[in-house]
Each structure stands twice: as C-alpha cells, then as structure tokens.
Design a protein around this motif. Structure first.
Motif, PDB file in Angstrom:
ATOM      1  N   ILE A  83       2.320  -6.420  84.479  1.00 29.90           N
ATOM      2  CA  ILE A  83       3.596  -6.398  83.755  1.00 29.90           C
ATOM      3  C   ILE A  83       4.525  -5.376  84.384  1.00 29.90           C
ATOM      4  N   GLU A  84       4.036  -4.165  84.511  1.00 34.03           N
ATOM      5  CA  GLU A  84       4.712  -3.104  85.257  1.00 34.03           C
ATOM      6  C   GLU A  84       3.633  -2.124  85.688  1.00 34.03           C
ATOM      7  N   GLU A  85       3.987  -1.121  86.413  1.00 32.65           N
ATOM      8  CA  GLU A  85       2.991  -0.218  86.977  1.00 32.65           C
ATOM      9  C   GLU A  85       2.085   0.366  85.881  1.00 32.65           C
ATOM     10  N   GLY A  86       0.787   0.128  86.030  1.00 34.89           N
ATOM     11  CA  GLY A  86      -0.183   0.669  85.074  1.00 34.89           C
ATOM     12  C   GLY A  86      -0.444  -0.223  83.879  1.00 34.89           C
ATOM     13  N   TRP A  87       0.304  -1.295  83.709  1.00 33.67           N
ATOM     14  CA  TRP A  87       0.131  -2.207  82.580  1.00 33.67           C
ATOM     15  C   TRP A  87      -0.247  -3.609  83.088  1.00 33.67           C
ATOM     16  N   THR A  88      -1.290  -4.190  82.531  1.00 35.40           N
ATOM     17  CA  THR A  88      -1.690  -5.541  82.908  1.00 35.40           C
ATOM     18  C   THR A  88      -1.945  -6.378  81.662  1.00 35.40           C
ATOM     19  N   LEU A  89      -1.785  -7.691  81.830  1.00 32.04           N
ATOM     20  CA  LEU A  89      -2.069  -8.645  80.759  1.00 32.04           C
ATOM     21  C   LEU A  89      -3.030  -9.694  81.298  1.00 32.04           C
ATOM     22  N   ASP A  90      -4.192  -9.792  80.677  1.00 29.55           N
ATOM     23  CA  ASP A  90      -5.225 -10.737  81.096  1.00 29.55           C
ATOM     24  C   ASP A  90      -5.284 -11.883  80.087  1.00 29.55           C
ATOM     25  N   LEU A  91      -4.860 -13.073  80.515  1.00 31.52           N
ATOM     26  CA  LEU A  91      -4.915 -14.259  79.660  1.00 31.52           C
ATOM     27  C   LEU A  91      -6.270 -14.931  79.829  1.00 31.52           C
ATOM     28  N   GLN A  92      -6.915 -15.266  78.722  1.00 33.73           N
ATOM     29  CA  GLN A  92      -8.273 -15.809  78.763  1.00 33.73           C
ATOM     30  C   GLN A  92      -8.337 -17.098  77.958  1.00 33.73           C
ATOM     31  N   ALA A  93      -9.084 -18.059  78.472  1.00 29.66           N
ATOM     32  CA  ALA A  93      -9.252 -19.321  77.759  1.00 29.66           C
ATOM     33  C   ALA A  93     -10.629 -19.889  78.053  1.00 29.66           C
ATOM     34  N   ASN A  94     -11.159 -20.589  77.087  1.00 29.51           N
ATOM     35  CA  ASN A  94     -12.447 -21.259  77.233  1.00 29.51           C
ATOM     36  C   ASN A  94     -12.412 -22.535  76.417  1.00 29.51           C
TER      37      ASN A  94
ATOM     38  N   ALA B  82     -19.987 -29.939  78.445  1.00 32.96           N
ATOM     39  CA  ALA B  82     -19.099 -29.545  79.545  1.00 32.96           C
ATOM     40  C   ALA B  82     -18.308 -28.329  79.102  1.00 32.96           C
ATOM     41  N   GLU B  83     -18.182 -27.338  80.003  1.00 32.65           N
ATOM     42  CA  GLU B  83     -17.506 -26.089  79.631  1.00 32.65           C
ATOM     43  C   GLU B  83     -16.726 -25.533  80.814  1.00 32.65           C
ATOM     44  N   TYR B  84     -15.535 -25.012  80.498  1.00 32.11           N
ATOM     45  CA  TYR B  84     -14.703 -24.368  81.525  1.00 32.11           C
ATOM     46  C   TYR B  84     -14.058 -23.124  80.945  1.00 32.11           C
ATOM     47  N   SER B  85     -14.006 -22.076  81.732  1.00 32.84           N
ATOM     48  CA  SER B  85     -13.395 -20.810  81.307  1.00 32.84           C
ATOM     49  C   SER B  85     -12.522 -20.244  82.421  1.00 32.84           C
ATOM     50  N   PHE B  86     -11.503 -19.498  81.994  1.00 35.42           N
ATOM     51  CA  PHE B  86     -10.803 -18.632  82.954  1.00 35.42           C
ATOM     52  C   PHE B  86     -10.274 -17.434  82.193  1.00 35.42           C
TER      53      PHE B  86
END
Length: 403
Positions: A30-41, A399-403
């Motif tokens: 997002i900006e220096e030092g900040w992250t956003l991890d989107l997760q789905a399964n 059947a399964e998928y994740s990211f």
C-alpha cells in the motif's frame, strides 16, 4: 439459500479461474511498511454416506468459500476472514434441527455464512501473540484442532502466545468460546467456557519432547469438562539408508468444573514408521481409556476425523473406551500428465478398553494429486461394525484451490 449460493459460486469462479489477480504469497504494498494480503479459498466436495440402518443414503454436494484480508505493518497484523457453505445437492442430514425431518445419514456440513476469523497479532523474533477469533491447532490436533476436514472450520475466541528460542518452544492459549463446525443456525454453534491449552517442549538432536496440559471447563456442556496432562516424545533412529520413526504419547484425564461424573482415564499412543523402497509403512496403537465403563477419555476439541478411522464412528468415545490397532501404507509416485500423486491405504481394528467388546474394523484409502493449481482428492472409508454400531461406507470427491 439463493444469495448464499450466488456469493459462494462467485468466490469459486474467482478462485478457480483468476489466480493471476494475486500471486500466492505476494501481498499488495500500500505504501512503505504497509502491506495488504488478500486471501481466498474454495472447496467443492461431493460426499456419499451409506449405512446399514433406516436412514437413507446421503448425497451431499457442498461448496465452501473463504475470503479474507490481512493488513500488516512492522510486525503487527490484522486479519478478517469470512466463510460460507452452500449445499448444491442437499439429500443429507445436515444436523440442523430447524430443517425438519431429514431421513438421510449425517453429513456435518450445514449451509452457513459466518465471520470465521477476526484477529490482531504481533510477531517478533521468536515471539508471536494473537488476540481474537482464530484458528488454534495444538501439536498434531489430537486434543485441540480446527476440524479442517469439515467445510465449516472450528475456531476459538482466544488469546495466544507462542515463543521459541533455540531448541525450546512454548505455546499458551486461553479461550472463552469454541466456535464449532455446526454453523450459525445450530444450537451448538458455539460453546462458551474457560479453556486453557499449554504446550512446552525441547527439540534436541536425538529426541523431541513436549509436555502438555488442556483444561476444559464448559459453561453448559458439563459432561465434557475435563483436565488433561501428558507428554509426547518422538525420535528418528538411523536404520541403514532409512530411519525408524518412533513416537509415544501418554496422558491422564480427570473430570473438571461442573462435570457430574467423577472419573479418571488414560490416553496412550505408540507409533512406529519407516520407508522402504519408497513406501512409507506405519503401525500405531491408540487407546482412549475407560474408568471401569463409567466414563472414558474424551477429546471434544480435537480434529477427530484424522484419528480412529475416516468413517467417524468414534467422534465421542464410548464409556467403555476405545483401543485402535492400525497399520498404514503410503506411497508418492508420478503419473504422466498429472505429476505427483499421493496414495494411502489404512486398516483399523477396534476394541473396547473395558468389557472386551469387539467394535469392528475399517479400511480407509485415499488418492490425492493436482491439476494445475487445483488440488483433487478421492477418499473412501468402509467400516464393518461387527454388531457394535452400523456398517458404514463413505466416499468423497473433492477439488480445492487457494491463494
């Protein structure tokens, strides 16, 4: 029903068809030092159950979806995750009392939409603290786990502290609510209480030893309130080009809190394994003891499907206890056009700990592989009751998928 199905189908389509939207393990900066991890399964599973009783054969096609986002900054993380399950074929008893008479065998995957996890955590070198609704797996999940096999995950409202330095490790959890697999429409959606889980151990070159304590004091589920103390030791002994893998667990359990039954029972697990010509061989003896048939060793927070047979006939230990003698054969191999395949066959023979009762036997088998990023699993369980319960046959295609 229609809204839930549409939302979950959209999640499935997004997960199966659009993995390029977010590469696995690559959070958004997002900006220096900040992250956003989107997760789905997403997990699509067909399950059949056939039992030798009056219940009709169950057919269940369920779709489970999870969507989450984790914001991270300088060791701090905030995670929010939703989870939902839709029944595309619902000829099964989903355990929900509000659904009227369902003349089928049980498949414990009810339709559900809920907040699965919401937690704040902080990590530094050798230290992690987590507060909120979270996934808790202690050790191999034999006593406390997330029941990951079922579509609706078990979580806990808890505070957790994990530390490790050199060979030493410790894990402490204080929870006030067990959020079960049965969903928001069930009277068993959650069980409140005062729960303390403690693991502490040392991993040496020769042996790994962990001591544990699990204090379970339910507010309303008094018959399952207990205090458990024990230890696990495991070692790998060189055996020529291979090794002999050894593991032993002993625990003792007694009543706690408002449990109306005064009892004491033992738990024993002994495992020997090795690999020969690429085949992994294992033999295990597991005993959930009985106090002279009055009450038995219980594990109401465990990931039970992983133990004592996949047919799930012993989710609650009979008062006469259970002795499980089992052997397993596993093999990984490669198939053209498919890649790595993992196959397993396991045989169980069950007896009581008290009273000399023959509980029957069970064969289990599984085959797992990937097609691109999608994990596929075929699984089978066949329990021969021998007059103890009912003959039970189960089959799964998943059947399964994740990211």
């Amino acid at each position: 029903m229609r809204i839930k199905t549409c939302l979950l189908t959209a999640t499935a389509i997004a997960c199966f068809s659009s993995p390029a939207l977010a590469a696995p393990g690559d959070p958004i900066v997002i900006e220096e030092g900040w992250t956003l991890d989107l997760q789905a399964n997403t997990r699509l599973r067909y399950e059949t159950v056939s039992q030798d009783n009056a219940a009709g054969d169950a057919d269940a096609l369920t779709l489970r979806g999870r969507l989450g986002a984790e914001l991270a900054h300088m060791g701090f993380k905030v995670l929010v995750e939703g989870e939902g399950t839709a029944a595309l074929i619902d000829d099964y008893n989903d355990t929900q009392p509000g659904n009227g008479v369902e003349p089928f065998s049980v498949v414990a995957d009810p339709e559900n939409m809920e907040l699965n996890r919401i937690q704040v955590s902080y990590s530094d070198e050798g230290f992690t603290g987590t507060l909120g609704r979270q996934r808790v797996i202690m050790g191999n999940a034999r006593f406390v786990g997330n029941v990951g096999w079922r579509q609706n995950e078990q979580t806990f409202d808890a505070a957790r502290l994990q530390v490790g330095t050199g060979p030493f490790k410790a894990d402490a959890v204080w929870a006030i609510s067990q959020r079960t697999i049965f969903g928001v429409d069930s009277p068993n959606e959650y069980f409140d209480g005062n729960f303390v889980f403690l693991n502490a151990g040392v991993d040496l070159d020769v042996v790994d030893v962990t001591a544990f304590s699990y204090i379970v004091d339910y507010d309303t589920r008094d018959a399952f309130s207990s205090q458990t103390f024990g230890a696990t030791a495991s070692a790998a002994v060189p055996l020529g080009a291979a090794s002999l893998d050894l593991s032993a667990t002993y625990a003792t359990q007694a009543d706690a809190g408002s449990n109306p039954v005064d009892y004491s029972a033992d738990f024993i697990s002994l495992t020997v394994g090795t690999t020969i010509a690429g085949f992994n061989l294992s033999a295990n003896y597991e005993e959930l003891g009985s106090d002279d048939g009055v009450a038995a060793f219980q594990t109401p927070m465990a990931t039970l499907h992983a133990f004592q047979g996949w047919a799930d006939l012993f989710l609650t230990t009979p008062a006469t206890g259970v002795r499980d003698y089992n052997v397993g054969l596993r093999k990984q191999f490669s198939l053209p056009g498919v890649g790595n395949v993992t196959a397993a066959v396991i045989y169980h023979d069950f007896d009581s700990d008290f009273g000399g009762i023959d509980y029957g036997s069970e064969w289990d088998a599984s085959l797992g592989f990937k097609v691109g990023p999608v994990g596929l699993l075929l699984k089978y369980a066949n329990y021969d009751a021998n007059a103890f319960a009912v003959d039970t046959e189960k089959f799964w295609l998943q059947a399964e998928y994740s990211f």
